[in-house]
Design an enzyme around this catalytic site. Structure first.
Site, PDB file in Angstrom:
ATOM      1  N   ALA A 115      27.476  32.816   9.383  1.00 52.26           N
ATOM      2  CA  ALA A 115      27.375  31.357   8.939  1.00 52.26           C
ATOM      3  C   ALA A 115      27.827  31.018   7.955  1.00 52.26           C
ATOM      4  O   ALA A 115      28.568  29.830   7.968  1.00 52.26           O
ATOM      5  CB  ALA A 115      25.848  31.456   8.443  1.00 52.26           C
ATOM      6  N   GLU A 116      28.190  31.748   6.941  1.00 51.70           N
ATOM      7  CA  GLU A 116      28.861  31.379   5.649  1.00 51.70           C
ATOM      8  C   GLU A 116      30.278  31.256   6.114  1.00 51.70           C
ATOM      9  O   GLU A 116      31.142  30.376   5.573  1.00 51.70           O
ATOM     10  CB  GLU A 116      28.774  32.515   4.503  1.00 51.70           C
ATOM     11  CG  GLU A 116      29.559  31.973   3.232  1.00 51.70           C
ATOM     12  CD  GLU A 116      29.097  32.308   1.947  1.00 51.70           C
ATOM     13  OE1 GLU A 116      29.570  32.171   0.826  1.00 51.70           O
ATOM     14  OE2 GLU A 116      28.048  33.341   2.018  1.00 51.70           O
ATOM     15  N   SER A 117      30.836  32.037   7.023  1.00 49.98           N
ATOM     16  CA  SER A 117      32.212  32.052   7.382  1.00 49.98           C
ATOM     17  C   SER A 117      32.734  30.707   8.019  1.00 49.98           C
ATOM     18  O   SER A 117      33.686  29.776   7.522  1.00 49.98           O
ATOM     19  CB  SER A 117      32.742  33.087   8.376  1.00 49.98           C
ATOM     20  OG  SER A 117      32.468  34.287   7.691  1.00 49.98           O
TER      21      SER A 117
END
Length: 140
Positions: free
Chosen positions: A62-64
Protein backbone atom coordinates in the site's frame (compact mmCIF):
# COMPACT_ATOMS: atom_id res chain seq x y z
CA UNK A 1 1.67 17.87 -19.36
CA UNK A 2 -0.25 15.12 -21.14
CA UNK A 3 -1.01 11.83 -19.44
CA UNK A 4 1.02 8.90 -20.83
CA UNK A 5 -0.02 5.70 -19.05
CA UNK A 6 2.70 3.51 -20.58
CA UNK A 7 5.44 5.99 -19.67
CA UNK A 8 4.15 6.26 -16.08
CA UNK A 9 4.00 2.49 -15.63
CA UNK A 10 7.51 2.08 -17.04
CA UNK A 11 8.81 4.82 -14.75
CA UNK A 12 7.19 3.28 -11.65
CA UNK A 13 8.50 -0.19 -12.50
CA UNK A 14 11.98 1.26 -13.13
CA UNK A 15 11.91 3.01 -9.71
CA UNK A 16 11.29 -0.40 -8.13
CA UNK A 17 14.55 -1.98 -9.28
CA UNK A 18 16.88 -2.98 -6.40
CA UNK A 19 14.30 -1.99 -3.76
CA UNK A 20 11.79 -3.62 -1.43
CA UNK A 21 9.24 -3.40 -4.24
CA UNK A 22 11.40 -5.67 -6.41
CA UNK A 23 11.90 -8.06 -3.48
CA UNK A 24 8.12 -8.29 -2.99
CA UNK A 25 7.66 -8.65 -6.78
CA UNK A 26 5.37 -5.62 -6.96
CA UNK A 27 4.52 -4.72 -10.55
CA UNK A 28 2.70 -1.53 -11.59
CA UNK A 29 -0.01 -2.48 -14.07
CA UNK A 30 -2.46 0.42 -14.52
CA UNK A 31 -2.61 4.18 -14.09
CA UNK A 32 -5.05 6.99 -14.60
CA UNK A 33 -5.09 10.69 -13.88
CA UNK A 34 -6.15 10.07 -10.25
CA UNK A 35 -5.05 6.50 -9.50
CA UNK A 36 -2.22 3.96 -9.69
CA UNK A 37 -2.56 0.15 -9.55
CA UNK A 38 0.00 -2.58 -8.88
CA UNK A 39 -0.11 -6.30 -8.23
CA UNK A 40 1.84 -8.56 -5.90
CA UNK A 41 2.01 -12.37 -5.77
CA UNK A 42 0.94 -14.05 -2.54
CA UNK A 43 3.30 -16.92 -1.73
CA UNK A 44 5.61 -18.04 1.08
CA UNK A 45 7.81 -14.94 0.59
CA UNK A 46 5.02 -12.70 1.94
CA UNK A 47 3.41 -15.12 4.41
CA UNK A 48 3.29 -14.84 8.17
CA UNK A 49 3.93 -18.06 10.17
CA UNK A 50 0.31 -19.28 9.79
CA UNK A 51 0.68 -19.31 5.98
CA UNK A 52 -1.37 -16.18 5.37
CA UNK A 53 -0.50 -12.89 3.66
CA UNK A 54 1.46 -10.88 6.24
CA UNK A 55 -0.13 -7.57 7.21
CA UNK A 56 3.29 -5.92 6.98
CA UNK A 57 3.68 -7.04 3.36
CA UNK A 58 0.21 -5.67 2.66
CA UNK A 59 1.11 -2.32 4.21
CA UNK A 60 4.43 -2.25 2.31
CA UNK A 61 2.46 -2.76 -0.91
CA UNK A 62 0.00 0.00 0.00
CA UNK A 63 2.70 2.51 0.92
CA UNK A 64 4.73 1.68 -2.18
CA UNK A 65 1.79 2.30 -4.49
CA UNK A 66 0.57 5.41 -2.63
CA UNK A 67 4.05 6.95 -2.57
CA UNK A 68 4.64 6.23 -6.25
CA UNK A 69 1.23 7.72 -7.01
CA UNK A 70 2.21 10.99 -5.28
CA UNK A 71 5.24 11.18 -7.55
CA UNK A 72 2.83 11.43 -10.50
CA UNK A 73 1.55 14.79 -9.21
CA UNK A 74 4.86 16.48 -8.47
CA UNK A 75 8.01 17.49 -10.30
CA UNK A 76 10.50 14.81 -9.16
CA UNK A 77 13.43 17.05 -10.10
CA UNK A 78 12.30 19.67 -7.56
CA UNK A 79 10.12 17.74 -5.08
CA UNK A 80 9.88 14.40 -3.32
CA UNK A 81 7.14 12.56 -1.46
CA UNK A 82 7.51 11.07 2.03
CA UNK A 83 4.97 8.83 3.69
CA UNK A 84 4.15 10.30 7.10
CA UNK A 85 1.19 8.19 8.22
CA UNK A 86 -0.47 4.98 7.11
CA UNK A 87 -3.36 3.04 8.57
CA UNK A 88 -4.61 -0.35 7.48
CA UNK A 89 -7.66 -2.46 8.16
CA UNK A 90 -7.10 -6.09 7.18
CA UNK A 91 -10.52 -7.52 6.38
CA UNK A 92 -9.90 -10.86 4.71
CA UNK A 93 -7.02 -13.35 4.67
CA UNK A 94 -5.26 -14.69 1.60
CA UNK A 95 -2.96 -17.73 1.26
CA UNK A 96 -1.98 -17.75 -2.41
CA UNK A 97 -2.61 -16.08 -5.73
CA UNK A 98 -2.31 -12.36 -6.43
CA UNK A 99 -3.44 -9.18 -4.72
CA UNK A 100 -4.14 -5.94 -6.54
CA UNK A 101 -3.54 -2.55 -4.96
CA UNK A 102 -5.14 0.67 -6.19
CA UNK A 103 -4.34 4.07 -4.71
CA UNK A 104 -6.88 6.83 -5.43
CA UNK A 105 -6.26 10.45 -4.49
CA UNK A 106 -8.57 11.90 -1.85
CA UNK A 107 -6.78 15.22 -1.33
CA UNK A 108 -4.04 16.76 -3.45
CA UNK A 109 -2.64 19.76 -1.63
CA UNK A 110 0.64 21.54 -2.20
CA UNK A 111 2.27 19.94 0.85
CA UNK A 112 0.04 16.94 1.71
CA UNK A 113 -1.43 14.17 -0.45
CA UNK A 114 -4.05 11.85 1.05
CA UNK A 115 -4.70 8.46 -0.58
CA UNK A 116 -7.33 5.76 -0.18
CA UNK A 117 -5.74 2.42 -1.01
CA UNK A 118 -7.72 -0.75 -1.63
CA UNK A 119 -6.11 -4.16 -1.80
CA UNK A 120 -8.29 -6.78 -3.47
CA UNK A 121 -8.03 -10.39 -4.61
CA UNK A 122 -8.50 -11.77 -8.13
CA UNK A 123 -12.31 -11.62 -7.76
CA UNK A 124 -12.27 -8.00 -6.58
CA UNK A 125 -12.99 -8.92 -2.94
CA UNK A 126 -11.56 -6.42 -0.47
CA UNK A 127 -8.57 -7.79 1.47
CA UNK A 128 -7.37 -4.55 3.11
CA UNK A 129 -8.34 -0.89 3.17
CA UNK A 130 -5.58 1.62 3.84
CA UNK A 131 -5.19 5.37 4.11
CA UNK A 132 -1.83 7.03 3.41
CA UNK A 133 -0.69 10.62 4.01
CA UNK A 134 2.35 11.82 2.07
CA UNK A 135 4.22 15.04 2.77
CA UNK A 136 5.57 16.82 -0.31
CA UNK A 137 9.02 18.29 0.26
CA UNK A 138 11.36 20.43 -1.81
CA UNK A 139 14.51 18.60 -2.91
CA UNK A 140 17.69 19.90 -1.34
Amino acid sequence: MSFDKDKILQLCNDWSKNTLMETLEIEYIDAGEDFLTAKMPVNSRVHQPMGLLHGGATVALAESVGSAASMLFINPEKQEARGIEISANHLKSKREGTVFCTAKIIHQGRSIHLWEIKITDEEGKLISLCKLSNMILSRR
